[in-house]
Enzyme design. Structure first.
Site, PDB file in Angstrom:
ATOM      1  N   THR A  83      -4.835   6.501   0.338  1.00 48.60           N
ATOM      2  CA  THR A  83      -6.040   7.333   0.309  1.00 48.60           C
ATOM      3  C   THR A  83      -5.882   8.467  -0.700  1.00 48.60           C
ATOM      4  OG1 THR A  83      -6.184   6.856   2.657  1.00 48.60           O
ATOM      5  CG2 THR A  83      -7.648   8.557   1.808  1.00 48.60           C
ATOM      6  N   GLN A  85      -3.876   1.929  15.554  1.00 50.00           N
ATOM      7  CA  GLN A  85      -2.743   2.422  14.763  1.00 50.00           C
ATOM      8  C   GLN A  85      -1.860   3.369  15.581  1.00 50.00           C
ATOM      9  OE1 GLN A  85      -4.061   4.091  11.048  1.00 50.00           O
ATOM     10  NE2 GLN A  85      -2.013   4.566  10.312  1.00 50.00           N
ATOM     11  N   ARG A  97       1.714  15.833  13.686  1.00 51.39           N
ATOM     12  CA  ARG A  97       2.905  16.698  13.827  1.00 51.39           C
ATOM     13  C   ARG A  97       2.566  18.078  13.277  1.00 51.39           C
ATOM     14  NH1 ARG A  97       4.246  12.201  11.059  1.00 51.39           N
ATOM     15  NH2 ARG A  97       3.895  13.412   9.197  1.00 51.39           N
ATOM     16  N   GLU A 111      -9.253   4.252  -1.952  1.00 50.44           N
ATOM     17  CA  GLU A 111      -8.040   4.029  -2.743  1.00 50.44           C
ATOM     18  C   GLU A 111      -8.380   3.335  -4.059  1.00 50.44           C
ATOM     19  OE1 GLU A 111      -4.803   2.172  -0.716  1.00 50.44           O
ATOM     20  OE2 GLU A 111      -5.309   3.016   1.247  1.00 50.44           O
ATOM     21  N   TYR A 129       2.064   1.890  15.913  1.00 50.31           N
ATOM     22  CA  TYR A 129       2.774   2.083  14.649  1.00 50.31           C
ATOM     23  C   TYR A 129       4.234   2.516  14.767  1.00 50.31           C
ATOM     24  CZ  TYR A 129       3.040   7.162  14.085  1.00 50.31           C
ATOM     25  OH  TYR A 129       3.378   8.482  14.209  1.00 50.31           O
ATOM     26  N   ARG A 143      -7.947   3.620  13.795  1.00 50.20           N
ATOM     27  CA  ARG A 143      -7.013   4.712  14.117  1.00 50.20           C
ATOM     28  C   ARG A 143      -6.455   4.636  15.525  1.00 50.20           C
ATOM     29  NH1 ARG A 143      -5.977   5.925   8.999  1.00 50.20           N
ATOM     30  NH2 ARG A 143      -7.836   6.553   7.861  1.00 50.20           N
ATOM     31  N   LYS A 193      -4.575  -2.302  10.325  1.00 53.09           N
ATOM     32  CA  LYS A 193      -4.925  -2.346   8.911  1.00 53.09           C
ATOM     33  C   LYS A 193      -5.205  -3.758   8.418  1.00 53.09           C
ATOM     34  CE  LYS A 193      -3.521   2.012   7.572  1.00 53.09           C
ATOM     35  NZ  LYS A 193      -4.278   2.942   6.705  1.00 53.09           N
ATOM     36  N   ASP A 226       0.839  -1.191   0.000  1.00 55.43           N
ATOM     37  CA  ASP A 226       0.000   0.000   0.000  1.00 55.43           C
ATOM     38  C   ASP A 226       0.881   1.251   0.000  1.00 55.43           C
ATOM     39  OD1 ASP A 226      -2.413   1.244  -0.181  1.00 55.43           O
ATOM     40  OD2 ASP A 226      -2.878   1.136   1.948  1.00 55.43           O
ATOM     41  N   HIS A 286      -3.568  13.843   1.490  1.00 60.45           N
ATOM     42  CA  HIS A 286      -3.808  12.914   2.594  1.00 60.45           C
ATOM     43  C   HIS A 286      -2.614  12.921   3.556  1.00 60.45           C
ATOM     44  CE1 HIS A 286      -5.054   9.322   4.789  1.00 60.45           C
ATOM     45  NE2 HIS A 286      -3.916   8.727   4.469  1.00 60.45           N
ATOM     46  N   THR A 291      -9.266  -5.714   3.996  1.00 64.98           N
ATOM     47  CA  THR A 291      -9.132  -4.738   2.921  1.00 64.98           C
ATOM     48  C   THR A 291     -10.129  -5.163   1.851  1.00 64.98           C
ATOM     49  OG1 THR A 291      -6.769  -4.465   3.381  1.00 64.98           O
ATOM     50  CG2 THR A 291      -7.545  -3.729   1.220  1.00 64.98           C
ATOM     51  N   ASP A 337      -9.195   0.572   2.350  1.00 71.37           N
ATOM     52  CA  ASP A 337      -8.174   0.175   3.321  1.00 71.37           C
ATOM     53  C   ASP A 337      -8.697   0.508   4.719  1.00 71.37           C
ATOM     54  OD1 ASP A 337      -5.777  -0.363   4.649  1.00 71.37           O
ATOM     55  OD2 ASP A 337      -4.927   1.595   4.169  1.00 71.37           O
ATOM     56  N   TYR A 372       1.167   5.684  -0.593  1.00 75.70           N
ATOM     57  CA  TYR A 372       0.765   6.864   0.199  1.00 75.70           C
ATOM     58  C   TYR A 372       0.873   8.041  -0.759  1.00 75.70           C
ATOM     59  CZ  TYR A 372       0.908   9.152   4.920  1.00 75.70           C
ATOM     60  OH  TYR A 372       0.661   9.848   6.082  1.00 75.70           O
ATOM     61  N   GLU A 421      -9.719  12.517   8.195  1.00 80.51           N
ATOM     62  CA  GLU A 421      -9.533  13.851   7.627  1.00 80.51           C
ATOM     63  C   GLU A 421     -10.817  14.672   7.694  1.00 80.51           C
ATOM     64  OE1 GLU A 421      -7.113  13.301   3.721  1.00 80.51           O
ATOM     65  OE2 GLU A 421      -7.646  11.310   4.465  1.00 80.51           O
ATOM     66  N   GLU A 456     -10.800   4.115   3.992  1.00 82.83           N
ATOM     67  CA  GLU A 456      -9.887   4.903   3.156  1.00 82.83           C
ATOM     68  C   GLU A 456     -10.202   4.610   1.696  1.00 82.83           C
ATOM     69  OE1 GLU A 456      -5.742   4.331   4.239  1.00 82.83           O
ATOM     70  OE2 GLU A 456      -5.934   5.726   5.926  1.00 82.83           O
TER      71      GLU A 456
END
Lengths: 435, 435
Positions: free
Chosen positions: A365, A246, A149, A207, A250, A243, A259, A133, A140, A263, A239, A135, A379, A205
């Site tokens: 995504t 995760q 962050r 995709e 992660y 959260r 995840k 997968d 996204h 799927t 996907d 990104y 989001e 997500e």
């Protein structure tokens, strides 16, 4: 594979449902799936035309195909056909396009090979070897980065590397499969110790999934200019992501149990051939750095972006009970991706990693620049802080049990027939007892 | 599967090489592999005894086995046998153990089914569905963490979650396969822009690989108390790693191209049955937190740790040219792991993720507490800052072209026969032209 007679927007089929305005599967599409009719045992390969399926294992369809291709199409998965390579795929498409055109003499015979989609159930289109997968949406990546962050939403490597991670192939399932809410370790904010609980922040997500038709030998990278020859086609891909699981798991090796519980992909693989009219120049900003040489190709710059309109809609249990229609949550396009499919493939193999027929590459995504173009609830609700209010009056920060998420996708462009990707549907089921 | 007659240390075989002191494959071991003799076409299943292989497809071996087991053993991979489950595995072991014992009347007949290992070449033992790599050594995690985050070597989740990520199944290869130095994006310290170059920080990692024999249905976690019933056996695993590629790519989704160019495993799968005598209590510290309920099992606490002695040795091109013997770099044991194999399986499936027959789970680098017990050059050379000086006078911060890395492993315990895991060998070849 240049544009050819199969892309002619004026083509009509003797399968009349294929000629309907806004049909997903006009004669210009001809996607492949693995199907059976309800109550039957064996899966087989079919091609969609309007509301029907051409059963490629049927004797009257077999006669349309070269013997080697017909042999590959007798399998209950697309792998053998995909391994024959792009010339065989194009030849199969051309034969089917001609046989299905209005006024053709084969109509009477081929009629016997048609099955109604409404009575079909689908298998995975291929035996998936590895699932990776990516990104590829910078929107996204930036939106998720802002939540984690605020001072550095986009990491320094993003504009240089098509970031990706390995996903789980065994839990890729076809549209309609149940998605059980995962249970897992979560550390509640401020708590010292994690707890095991059903995920409270279950998300979707939006995709695209790329089905790899031809692989490469280990140690032999695929040059970016050859990459599309390895693409059999694309599917819709959800996907599913937990959260809260995760966030706790992660670091430092990436997402894992958040995840890999499920799927969902759509059953119909829309071929690279059918997508040709919907490729366009890269959408990068002028001040973005030029890609490094192995990710740079003049053809890809001009045609690397794939414009598939994508949407996700929700149907909650309450909406279903009241007979409501699904409500759209996300509406975006794969043209917003920062990295192209050819760049994904060139990067993946640049170190000598071998792709294999049947591998699945997710795009990540596909969020776009505008807020409603966000491809996940994370989001859309700013990390759950601003829940959505649905037309039904219900609110959603994340998914509730009974929520059905339906991904849809289509391509539309002046001068060409609209083609659709069908749908990828999953309904959230209540968590099981912890293991 | 309790200890039984197959573990009796006094057993001897009529295959005399099996009775040699320090033989890897005495009659108490009986590991499985997929092999053929050099020059032959078809791979088949064999069991090691001393310096020979019992060819399980040979008519004189077939008669030893139940028909269903004999059928499964005719495949060129272990998947069918593994799918029969632990009772079938134990029965096969018992039949072979009895037939190979000194003095048995089958000796004359079975002699015809023996092949010399020295003439064998090996395939992958199984079709590997998904490959997951864990991070079970707290000493490895801390050592790597000290290099990246001196202020916080061990992340807060480490003592709660058996951290893992999905690896690449397609590039898992069997001992003896060439390992081409990967080319990839690297950002040199202080540089604004990354460059594409052959990795300058190529490393090995000493791991065990767990071959999953029985899977689970999606949505049905494997309780920790049942986990060992799903383990067919273990192999040696070298998780080749390009540290410079890894440093630039791994945020935020984890390692990708830095790991997926090759993973080397040993050909012989040493069964869970054969390993039974070498299980012992957890090695955790008294002040470590108690695992959460789904990772806690009284039996696992008493027998969950697996004591496999592991070592990595190097033979450089210059050493080979001068006729030198390999030199040992790492010497450790899997008993140092913070998380057990049963905990790995229970965690992996706790969210409903489905394991499949043939899946491979890596343990992660099995570094121990003492400096020479580090299982990678990254640790042994403190991130390359303190290169090793070999007996040959050569120095190594990371691997050079032509370096051969050989992993070895064995189990030894008072009152039991020593058993070995064979070896996993890979030689670094010069990088190819960038893709």
């Amino acid at each position: 594979m240049p544009l050819n007679e199969t892309h002619d927007p004026d083509l009509r089929s003797w399968v009349l449902s294929a000629n309907a305005k806004d049909a997903d599967f006009p004669i210009q599409n001809l996607p492949f799936a693995v199907f059976r009719l309800r109550g039957e045992g064996a899966f087989r390969i079919g091609v969609a035309i309007g509301e029907a399926i051409v059963d490629l294992s049927h004797p009257h369809a077999v006669t349309l195909l070269e013997p080697q291709i017909a042999g590959a199409c007798r399998a209950p998965a697309l792998n053998d056909l995909m391994a024959l390579g792009p010339e065989a795929w194009s030849l199969t498409r051309l034969s089917l396009s001609r046989a299905l055109r209005a006024g053709r003499s084969q109509a009477d015979r081929l009629q016997a090979a048609l099955c109604p989609q409404v009575e079909a159930e689908y298998g995975l289109p291929a035996r998936i070897g590895d699932y990776t997968d990516f990104y590829t949406s910078i929107f996204h990546a930036s939106a998720v980065g802002r939540l984690l962050r605020p001072d550095q939403p986009l990491l320094p490597n993003y504009k240089w590397i098509p970031i990706a991670y390995h996903g789980r192939a065994s839990s890729v399932c076809v549209s309609g499969s149940e998605v059980v809410r995962p249970t897992g370790q979560v550390r509640v904010t401020g708590a010292e110790v994690p707890v095991v609980m059903a995920s409270q922040r279950l998300d979707y997500e939006v995709e695209l999934g790329v089905m790899i038709g031809l692989g490469n030998a280990r140690g032999q990278p695929i040059p970016i200019g050859d990459a599309w020859r390895h693409v059999f086609g694309v599917v819709l891909l959800n996907d599913w992501s937990a959260r809260d699981i995760q966030a706790w798991e992660y670091q430092p090796l990436g997402p894992f149990l958040s995840k890999n519980f499920a799927t969902t992909i759509s059953p119909w693989v829309v071929t690279a051939d059918a997508l040709l009219p919907f490729r366009s120049p890269w959408g990068r900003a002028a001040d973005d750095p030029q890609p490094l040489a192995y990710l740079l190709d003049p053809q890809d710059r001009m045609t690397g972006s794939l414009d598939v309109q994508l949407e996700a809609s929700i149907l909650t249990a309450a909406m279903r009970a009241r007979g409501h229609l699904p409500e759209r949550l996300s509406c975006t396009s794969s043209r917003h991706a920062y990295w192209t499919i050819a760049q994904m493939i060139a990067h993946h193999t640049s170190n000598g990693c071998n792709l294999v027929t049947g591998d699945l590459l997710g795009t990540g995504t596909q969020s776009g620049p505008a807020p409603p173009e966000a491809g996940s609830l994370l989001e859309l609700t700013f990390g759950g802080r601003e829940p959505l209010t649905l037309a039904s009056g219900q609110t959603r920060a994340f998914l509730e049990d009974g929520d059905q998420i339906c991904l849809g996708g289509w391509c539309q462009r002046e001068g060409f027939a609209r083609i659709g990707l069908g749908s990828a549907i999953g309904t959230v089921a209540r968590a099981g007892t912890p293991g």
